[in-house]
Design a protein around this motif. Structure first.
Motif, mmCIF file in Angstrom:
data_model
loop_
_atom_site.group_PDB
_atom_site.id
_atom_site.type_symbol
_atom_site.label_atom_id
_atom_site.label_comp_id
_atom_site.label_asym_id
_atom_site.label_seq_id
_atom_site.Cartn_x
_atom_site.Cartn_y
_atom_site.Cartn_z
ATOM 1 N N THR A 33 0.835 -1.210 0.000
ATOM 2 C CA THR A 33 0.000 0.000 0.000
ATOM 3 C C THR A 33 0.865 1.254 0.000
ATOM 4 O OG1 THR A 33 -1.770 -1.177 1.164
ATOM 5 C CG2 THR A 33 -1.812 1.227 1.247
ATOM 6 N N ILE A 34 1.909 1.260 0.823
ATOM 7 C CA ILE A 34 2.812 2.417 0.869
ATOM 8 C C ILE A 34 3.471 2.624 -0.499
ATOM 9 C CG2 ILE A 34 4.991 3.259 1.828
ATOM 10 C CD1 ILE A 34 4.094 1.981 4.513
ATOM 11 N N ARG A 35 3.920 1.549 -1.114
ATOM 12 C CA ARG A 35 4.550 1.677 -2.433
ATOM 13 C C ARG A 35 3.565 2.180 -3.475
ATOM 14 N NH1 ARG A 35 7.363 -1.718 0.476
ATOM 15 N NH2 ARG A 35 9.565 -2.115 0.079
ATOM 16 N N ALA A 36 2.335 1.681 -3.451
ATOM 17 C CA ALA A 36 1.325 2.142 -4.407
ATOM 18 C C ALA A 36 1.021 3.625 -4.204
ATOM 19 C CB ALA A 36 0.046 1.309 -4.261
ATOM 20 N N LEU A 37 0.916 4.052 -2.955
ATOM 21 C CA LEU A 37 0.676 5.469 -2.679
ATOM 22 C C LEU A 37 1.838 6.334 -3.160
ATOM 23 C CD1 LEU A 37 -0.919 5.234 0.882
ATOM 24 C CD2 LEU A 37 -2.075 5.871 -1.262
ATOM 25 N N LEU A 38 3.058 5.864 -2.967
ATOM 26 C CA LEU A 38 4.227 6.619 -3.437
ATOM 27 C C LEU A 38 4.276 6.696 -4.960
ATOM 28 C CD1 LEU A 38 6.952 5.460 -0.900
ATOM 29 C CD2 LEU A 38 5.999 7.765 -1.149
ATOM 30 N N ILE A 39 3.872 5.637 -5.640
ATOM 31 C CA ILE A 39 3.814 5.672 -7.107
ATOM 32 C C ILE A 39 2.777 6.692 -7.561
ATOM 33 C CG2 ILE A 39 3.156 4.367 -9.172
ATOM 34 C CD1 ILE A 39 4.481 1.915 -7.842
ATOM 35 N N MET A 40 1.602 6.695 -6.914
ATOM 36 C CA MET A 40 0.566 7.663 -7.278
ATOM 37 C C MET A 40 1.016 9.092 -6.994
ATOM 38 S SD MET A 40 -3.059 5.829 -6.355
ATOM 39 C CE MET A 40 -2.646 5.299 -4.713
ATOM 40 N N TYR A 41 1.660 9.286 -5.837
ATOM 41 C CA TYR A 41 2.163 10.614 -5.510
ATOM 42 C C TYR A 41 3.232 11.046 -6.519
ATOM 43 C CZ TYR A 41 4.854 14.350 -3.461
ATOM 44 O OH TYR A 41 5.507 15.528 -3.279
ATOM 45 N N GLY A 42 4.123 10.141 -6.876
ATOM 46 C CA GLY A 42 5.169 10.459 -7.840
ATOM 47 C C GLY A 42 4.601 10.861 -9.192
ATOM 48 N N THR A 43 3.549 10.188 -9.620
ATOM 49 C CA THR A 43 2.895 10.526 -10.885
ATOM 50 C C THR A 43 2.319 11.938 -10.817
ATOM 51 O OG1 THR A 43 2.381 8.202 -11.262
ATOM 52 C CG2 THR A 43 1.116 9.808 -12.522
ATOM 53 N N TRP A 44 1.643 12.245 -9.722
ATOM 54 C CA TRP A 44 1.090 13.590 -9.538
ATOM 55 C C TRP A 44 2.202 14.627 -9.459
ATOM 56 C CZ3 TRP A 44 1.906 17.151 -5.699
ATOM 57 C CH2 TRP A 44 1.112 18.291 -5.761
ATOM 58 N N HIS A 45 3.227 14.339 -8.674
ATOM 59 C CA HIS A 45 4.346 15.264 -8.479
ATOM 60 C C HIS A 45 5.031 15.582 -9.812
ATOM 61 C CE1 HIS A 45 7.676 16.827 -5.816
ATOM 62 N NE2 HIS A 45 8.277 16.768 -6.993
ATOM 63 N N ASP A 46 5.309 14.552 -10.603
ATOM 64 C CA ASP A 46 5.973 14.754 -11.893
ATOM 65 C C ASP A 46 5.144 15.625 -12.833
ATOM 66 O OD1 ASP A 46 8.198 13.280 -11.157
ATOM 67 O OD2 ASP A 46 7.480 11.428 -12.093
ATOM 68 N N ALA A 47 3.810 15.516 -12.734
ATOM 69 C CA ALA A 47 2.930 16.285 -13.616
ATOM 70 C C ALA A 47 2.728 17.725 -13.139
ATOM 71 C CB ALA A 47 1.573 15.585 -13.725
#
Length: 111
Positions: A33-47
């Motif tokens: 769950t933590i990894r999935a949240l970090l992937i989602m945050y990273g996608t948002w952050h990069d955009a």
């Protein structure tokens, strides 16, 4: 294998511990769950933020995958210095989703 949740006894007369299996599964769930949240945050952050969250090496790897998907060598990108098999494994980043490689790396980390 010692420490793994298995329905089979670990040694002579030893029964697998349900408590240990439940704890291990809970840890995997939380870590995933933590990894999935970090992937989602990273996608948002990069955009949305000028300084990228995703490491440059991941961009090099996905560029290599894009070249392989197009029938070229990943080494056509001057900074590509990884095994070509990795570029092949990451080709779903091109036609499925850009975060496929991140999910693949997180899955292998949890295994």
């Amino acid at each position: 294998v010692e420490g793994m949740c298995s329905p089979f006894p670990q040694g002579k007369g030893e029964q697998p511990s349900r408590l240990n299996c439940n704890t291990r599964m809970r840890q995997l769930y939380i870590a995933g769950t933590i990894r999935a949240l970090l992937i989602m945050y990273g996608t948002w952050h990069d955009a949305n933020i000028a300084v990228g969250y995703t490491d440059v090496d991941y961009l090099v790897l996905t560029d290599g995958a894009r070249l392989v998907a197009g029938g070229a060598s990943p080494f056509e990108r001057q900074t590509y210095r990884y095994t070509p098999i990795l570029a092949l494994l990451l080709t779903p980043c091109v036609w499925l989703h850009a975060s496929f490689g991140k999910l693949l790396f997180c899955s292998s980390d949890l295994a």
